[in-house]
Design a protein around this motif. Structure first.
Motif, short mmCIF file in Angstrom:
data_model
loop_
_atom_site.label_atom_id
_atom_site.label_comp_id
_atom_site.label_asym_id
_atom_site.label_seq_id
_atom_site.Cartn_x
_atom_site.Cartn_y
_atom_site.Cartn_z
N LYS A 185 0.84 -1.19 0.00
CA LYS A 185 0.00 0.00 0.00
C LYS A 185 0.87 1.25 0.00
CE LYS A 185 -3.78 -2.21 2.58
NZ LYS A 185 -4.60 -2.16 3.82
N VAL A 186 0.43 2.27 -0.70
CA VAL A 186 1.16 3.54 -0.71
C VAL A 186 0.17 4.70 -0.59
CG1 VAL A 186 1.16 3.60 -3.25
CG2 VAL A 186 2.77 5.02 -1.97
N GLN A 187 0.49 5.59 0.32
CA GLN A 187 -0.30 6.81 0.48
C GLN A 187 0.48 7.96 -0.15
OE1 GLN A 187 -1.06 6.94 4.83
NE2 GLN A 187 -3.22 6.92 4.28
N LEU A 188 -0.16 8.63 -1.09
CA LEU A 188 0.46 9.76 -1.77
C LEU A 188 -0.14 11.07 -1.28
CD1 LEU A 188 0.36 8.45 -5.47
CD2 LEU A 188 2.22 8.21 -3.80
N SER A 189 0.64 12.13 -1.42
CA SER A 189 0.14 13.46 -1.13
C SER A 189 -1.07 13.76 -2.01
CB SER A 189 1.23 14.49 -1.41
OG SER A 189 0.70 15.79 -1.52
N GLN A 190 -1.98 14.56 -1.51
CA GLN A 190 -3.15 14.94 -2.32
C GLN A 190 -2.75 15.73 -3.56
OE1 GLN A 190 -5.87 16.56 0.86
NE2 GLN A 190 -7.38 15.41 -0.32
N ILE A 191 -1.52 16.19 -3.64
CA ILE A 191 -1.02 16.83 -4.86
C ILE A 191 -1.23 15.88 -6.05
CG2 ILE A 191 1.09 17.57 -6.07
CD1 ILE A 191 2.09 18.67 -3.38
N PHE A 192 -1.02 14.57 -5.81
CA PHE A 192 -1.17 13.58 -6.86
C PHE A 192 -2.63 13.38 -7.25
CE2 PHE A 192 3.08 12.70 -5.43
CZ PHE A 192 3.74 12.27 -6.56
N GLU A 193 -3.51 13.62 -6.31
CA GLU A 193 -4.94 13.51 -6.59
C GLU A 193 -5.44 14.73 -7.35
OE1 GLU A 193 -9.04 12.44 -4.12
OE2 GLU A 193 -7.35 13.36 -3.05
N TRP A 194 -5.02 15.91 -6.91
CA TRP A 194 -5.47 17.16 -7.53
C TRP A 194 -4.93 17.33 -8.94
CZ3 TRP A 194 -3.58 19.95 -2.53
CH2 TRP A 194 -4.50 19.73 -1.49
N TYR A 195 -3.70 16.89 -9.16
CA TYR A 195 -3.05 17.09 -10.45
C TYR A 195 -2.74 15.76 -11.13
CZ TYR A 195 -2.41 21.77 -8.49
OH TYR A 195 -2.62 23.01 -7.94
N PRO A 218 5.96 -1.28 -5.32
CA PRO A 218 5.39 -2.35 -6.16
C PRO A 218 4.45 -1.77 -7.22
CG PRO A 218 5.33 -3.01 -3.87
CD PRO A 218 5.76 -1.57 -3.88
N ALA A 219 4.61 -2.22 -8.44
CA ALA A 219 3.84 -1.67 -9.57
C ALA A 219 2.33 -1.74 -9.34
CB ALA A 219 4.21 -2.40 -10.85
N LYS A 220 1.88 -2.77 -8.63
CA LYS A 220 0.44 -2.94 -8.39
C LYS A 220 0.04 -2.51 -6.97
CE LYS A 220 -0.14 -6.63 -11.80
NZ LYS A 220 -0.61 -8.02 -12.05
N ALA A 221 0.84 -1.65 -6.40
CA ALA A 221 0.53 -1.16 -5.05
C ALA A 221 -0.83 -0.46 -5.03
CB ALA A 221 1.62 -0.20 -4.58
N LYS A 222 -1.55 -0.63 -3.93
CA LYS A 222 -2.84 0.03 -3.76
C LYS A 222 -2.60 1.48 -3.36
CE LYS A 222 -7.29 -0.34 -1.40
NZ LYS A 222 -8.08 -1.10 -0.39
N VAL A 223 -3.07 2.41 -4.17
CA VAL A 223 -2.81 3.83 -3.97
C VAL A 223 -3.97 4.52 -3.27
CG1 VAL A 223 -2.40 6.04 -5.13
CG2 VAL A 223 -1.31 3.96 -5.99
N SER A 224 -3.64 5.33 -2.26
CA SER A 224 -4.62 6.21 -1.62
C SER A 224 -3.93 7.54 -1.36
CB SER A 224 -5.15 5.60 -0.32
OG SER A 224 -4.09 5.40 0.60
N TYR A 225 -4.68 8.51 -0.85
CA TYR A 225 -4.13 9.84 -0.64
C TYR A 225 -4.38 10.27 0.81
CZ TYR A 225 -4.80 9.56 -5.68
OH TYR A 225 -4.80 9.13 -6.98
N TYR A 226 -3.34 10.80 1.43
CA TYR A 226 -3.51 11.29 2.80
C TYR A 226 -3.86 12.78 2.77
CZ TYR A 226 1.36 12.90 2.26
OH TYR A 226 2.52 13.49 1.81
N SER A 227 -4.50 13.24 3.82
CA SER A 227 -4.98 14.62 3.88
C SER A 227 -3.83 15.62 3.85
CB SER A 227 -5.81 14.85 5.14
OG SER A 227 -6.96 14.02 5.13
N TYR A 228 -4.05 16.69 3.13
CA TYR A 228 -3.05 17.75 2.98
C TYR A 228 -2.94 18.56 4.26
CZ TYR A 228 -0.24 20.81 -0.03
OH TYR A 228 0.79 21.50 -0.61
N ASP A 229 -1.73 18.88 4.65
CA ASP A 229 -1.51 19.70 5.85
C ASP A 229 -1.37 21.16 5.43
OD1 ASP A 229 -0.80 20.90 8.20
OD2 ASP A 229 0.92 19.60 8.63
N TRP A 230 -2.40 21.94 5.72
CA TRP A 230 -2.40 23.36 5.34
C TRP A 230 -1.85 24.27 6.45
CZ3 TRP A 230 -2.72 25.13 0.63
CH2 TRP A 230 -3.39 24.39 -0.35
N SER A 231 -1.29 23.69 7.49
CA SER A 231 -0.67 24.50 8.56
C SER A 231 0.47 25.33 7.96
CB SER A 231 -0.10 23.60 9.66
OG SER A 231 -1.09 22.77 10.19
N LEU A 232 0.62 26.56 8.43
CA LEU A 232 1.60 27.47 7.87
C LEU A 232 3.03 26.97 8.03
CD1 LEU A 232 1.76 30.28 6.48
CD2 LEU A 232 2.15 31.25 8.76
#
Length: 236
Positions: A185-195, A218-232
């Motif tokens: 499993k791999v969690q990507l930044s929401q940047i990958f979801e938005w763009y 892994p090429a067939k890894a299950k992809v999800s996105y973790y919440s973006y941290d908008w803290s300054l």
């Protein structure tokens, strides 16, 4: 004689533009070195004396760059974006997040390169639209949130831009806090979801990430996105 006069005028204009862009890159480099450390910005100190930022943005307003000079154009607008973000935060500082500032990305305007633009238009119309294959922009444009890849303590320059784009992309995509891998499993930044369109031009998001990773996902890894941290992204 008339042709010579016209030629001299054109050369002086071109030289003036070159001088202003050179001054911009030099002063921007000094600014970032002074106010950026460990991927964070010292907004508090800039707020106390914003004169160097104001001077930089005045120069940036009059710099002329042409899209045919690709590296100068890209480097100028990457720096201009990061400086405009800092300006937007400083104007409303103290604040906890850029999202707490109304119209931060889509309403507040800045004059950069002789044109009035918002942060959204700068990113999407000036950079992404003109260079649709350059997904590495996402690792150097810093939106003032901690979810962004970190801002660097130097300016992006035409002569070093390729190395800088590559270095920051490799750094981000090998950072376990940015790309979170656990087994298959791999969690990507929401940047990958938005763009997503930027990252899937030649395969999947995992394919893109693996081009820059030392330890491949892994090429067939299950992809999800973790919440973006908008803290300054302010210095502590």
């Amino acid at each position: 004689m008339k042709k010579i006069t016209i030629l001299l005028v054109l050369l002086s204009i071109q030289f003036g533009f070159s001088q202003s862009s050179t001054a911009f890159f030099t002063k921007a480099d000094s600014f970032f070195k002074t106010y950026v450390s460990n991927g964070r910005v010292n907004y508090k100190t800039i707020k106390k004396d914003p004169s160097s930022l104001e001077e930089l943005l005045k120069i940036a307003a009059n710099v002329k760059v042409t899209i045919s000079d690709v590296k100068t154009y890209q480097a100028f607008y990457i720096n201009a974006y990061n400086l405009a973000v800092i300006k937007g935060i400083v104007d409303k500082y103290p604040t906890k997040s850029p999202l707490d500032i109304k119209g931060f990305f889509d309403k507040t305007t800045y004059v950069l390169g002789g044109k009035k633009t918002t942060l959204n238009d700068l990113e999407n119309k000036i950079l992404r639209k003109n260079f649709p294959k350059e997904a590495r922009f996402h690792f150097v444009l810093v939106c003032a949130g901690l979810g962004c890849p970190p801002i660097i303590p130097s300016a992006y320059k035409p002569s070093t831009l390729e190395d800088q784009l590559q270095r920051q992309t490799v750094k981000a995509l090998n950072n376990p806090n940015f790309i979170k891998v656990k087994g298959n499993k791999v969690q990507l930044s929401q940047i990958f979801e938005w763009y997503k369109v930027d990252f899937t031009q030649n395969g999947s998001e995992v394919d893109f990430v693996n081009k820059f990773r030392k330890e491949k996902i892994p090429a067939k890894a299950k992809v999800s996105y973790y919440s973006y941290d908008w803290s300054l992204n302010q210095t502590k």
